[in-house]
Design a protein around this motif. Sequence first.
Motif, mmCIF file in Angstrom:
data_model
loop_
_atom_site.group_PDB
_atom_site.id
_atom_site.type_symbol
_atom_site.label_atom_id
_atom_site.label_comp_id
_atom_site.label_asym_id
_atom_site.label_seq_id
_atom_site.Cartn_x
_atom_site.Cartn_y
_atom_site.Cartn_z
ATOM 1 N N ILE A 79 18.582 0.726 4.459
ATOM 2 C CA ILE A 79 17.665 1.052 3.363
ATOM 3 C C ILE A 79 16.483 0.084 3.419
ATOM 4 O O ILE A 79 16.661 -1.121 3.601
ATOM 5 C CB ILE A 79 18.379 1.002 1.986
ATOM 6 N N ARG A 80 15.280 0.629 3.333
ATOM 7 C CA ARG A 80 14.052 -0.178 3.319
ATOM 8 C C ARG A 80 13.392 -0.018 1.954
ATOM 9 O O ARG A 80 13.255 1.101 1.457
ATOM 10 C CB ARG A 80 13.086 0.268 4.416
ATOM 11 N N ILE A 81 13.009 -1.143 1.353
ATOM 12 C CA ILE A 81 12.314 -1.125 0.060
ATOM 13 C C ILE A 81 10.897 -1.606 0.328
ATOM 14 O O ILE A 81 10.698 -2.738 0.794
ATOM 15 C CB ILE A 81 13.032 -2.031 -0.962
ATOM 16 N N TRP A 82 9.917 -0.752 0.067
ATOM 17 C CA TRP A 82 8.547 -1.061 0.474
ATOM 18 C C TRP A 82 7.542 -0.761 -0.627
ATOM 19 O O TRP A 82 7.784 0.001 -1.540
ATOM 20 C CB TRP A 82 8.187 -0.328 1.766
ATOM 21 N N ASP A 83 6.404 -1.407 -0.483
ATOM 22 C CA ASP A 83 5.360 -1.407 -1.507
ATOM 23 C C ASP A 83 4.572 -0.083 -1.503
ATOM 24 O O ASP A 83 4.273 0.454 -0.443
ATOM 25 C CB ASP A 83 4.420 -2.593 -1.193
ATOM 26 N N THR A 84 4.257 0.419 -2.689
ATOM 27 C CA THR A 84 3.476 1.666 -2.777
ATOM 28 C C THR A 84 2.011 1.416 -3.094
ATOM 29 O O THR A 84 1.182 2.310 -2.957
ATOM 30 C CB THR A 84 4.026 2.585 -3.896
ATOM 31 N N THR A 85 1.681 0.208 -3.526
ATOM 32 C CA THR A 85 0.319 -0.034 -4.026
ATOM 33 C C THR A 85 -0.675 -0.322 -2.901
ATOM 34 O O THR A 85 -1.857 -0.057 -3.041
ATOM 35 C CB THR A 85 0.305 -1.216 -5.017
ATOM 36 N N GLN A 86 -0.195 -0.862 -1.770
ATOM 37 C CA GLN A 86 -1.080 -1.183 -0.647
ATOM 38 C C GLN A 86 -1.003 -0.076 0.399
ATOM 39 O O GLN A 86 0.047 0.537 0.596
ATOM 40 C CB GLN A 86 -0.650 -2.503 0.025
ATOM 41 N N LYS A 87 -2.108 0.112 1.101
ATOM 42 C CA LYS A 87 -2.150 1.128 2.149
ATOM 43 C C LYS A 87 -1.168 0.806 3.282
ATOM 44 O O LYS A 87 -0.621 1.680 3.930
ATOM 45 C CB LYS A 87 -3.577 1.208 2.694
#
Length: 607
Positions: free
Chosen positions: A73-81
Amino acid sequence: VSLPQMERGVAKVLGGDPKGNNFLYTNGKTVIIRNIENPAIGDIYTEHAHQVNVAKYSPSGFYIASGDITGKIRIWDTTQKEHLLKYEYTPISGKIKDIAWTEDSKRIAIVGEGREKFGAVFLWDSGSSVGEISGHSKVINSVDIRQKRPYRLATGSDDTCGSFYEGPPFKFKFTIRDHSQFVNCVRFSPDGARFATAGADGMIFIFDGATGERVGSLGEDKAHKGGIYAVSWSPDSSQLISASGDKTVKLWDVGAGTAVTTFNMGSDVSDLQLGCLWQKDHLLSISLSGYINYLDKNNPDRPIRTVKGHSKSIQCLTVHKNEGQTYIYSGIFYHLLLQLFSLIFASHYWDAETGENDCFSGKGHSNQVSKMVTTDAGELVTCSMDDTLRYTNIGKKEYSASDVVKMDFQPKSVSAAVGGLSLAVCIGQIVLLKDKKKVFTLDNFGYEAEVGVIHPGGTTAAVGGADGKVHLYSIQGNTLKDEGQTLDGDGPITDMAYSNDGAYLATIDEKKVARVYSVADSYSVKNDFYGHHAKPVSLAWSPDNEHFATGGMDMMVYVWTVSDPDQRIKLPDCHRLHHVSGLAWINEHTLVTTSHDASVKQWTITY
């Protein structure tokens, strides 16, 4: 962007962002984020090394958790391109099938296939366990967490049972044994008062969100005639929609337990409904074809819009202007699982302005489309591994049963020019066609032909071979005459094209060299171009005849200037993790690329 990758009998989980602007799904190794108001606006996350199955927004909206078939499982940022990775965990040792967050975005539950366990609950920032998901003997298909305190967790499994947990730390409370077949989906209502379970037995049961007690079911006998793959609640928790293998989506009044509306999605196998999502005022469902349907409550038999496209790798691409509008045509390795796993290979047409697209109607090729070109007469000429050439009227957007030419051998490449001429390069044979009929075939020519092009004037045919040479033939009437002239390349030729004005011939080869020959100068070498790190496979001339683009296995696209090899524009990582399979120009500043990631991208080129 591509459509979701679908599999018959397997539910597709759609994720929605808490603000209601975007929705999420997966295709291959990618996670696709699309704007719900305008699905042409999309973003692709490509950092997974293996096939991704599910992705869900955190309730805060700042992060997305996505799980793949290896249990990562990868948890990643949505706010940056750049979508920077925040955390990565491997909670189970097999395919992750569903993900749920607690409302404070601090805990995550995942379920799926595993060796020692079928699920896990952990803190998002440390991976530390906050309970265990036990009580099932087979794969867990679905999980959800109540979005208010006290937290509750529910699961649904292939062992025909659901389970109810209290926490945190989450502990098994009891088993739900109401279903008689696989439980495919479990979802809490947004207000936490209820949760619904849906199964392959066509039943939907409603339970109390706090205690887990059954409070009712939907429908008189069964909710659907077929298995139910997904349910999604309305924002006010009073209604829900369900997607079923009986090719319908139903809108339910949960309090009354009755269906308010039944959306009939079609009669074909590809119209099976495998996923759904209720986002603000939008009701979405996904068909087995991968098409995304925006449902209309007021007109249940006709969706407001259907988002179409590709869900399998795209092999080739061309562009054609028609009555002032530019259309992109793409040919694919596109397969639908029909009755006996037959394959359908389709060509799509796209409006270059809006991204709106559709499939040609009628029966098309029965195998992979390898190459396509358009003619001045407004026809799309395609060659396929089904050993045929097809001529399709672009205006009608419909395959013609009569305009099919059967080849003796499998065609690899097709080219067209003025006067109804076409050239097909097949395995062991070169065929000249005029007005959709074979007029000349060339056999036993002593080399392996890979690709062929006709000069725009219709006077010369150039054929690139695996021998690293370009062989020139003059077209005299209805025959090809070998003039004995060959042009030396550095390696086997992979693609070639004449400039639109016929002044230049460009080739690319396996030795990573692009070369331009000057036609008027007896095909003398104008310039060589170096830059690709791996084999280039596609080439296209700009309408200005001064620039051409090449795409390679190194995932790079270069735009070259004919007069100056050092003046080049590099587009790195065009289709991340996938090589560029097709290139075409809409105008001198707009380039279109396609790839095996099933997406079509437009690039603005400024010199």
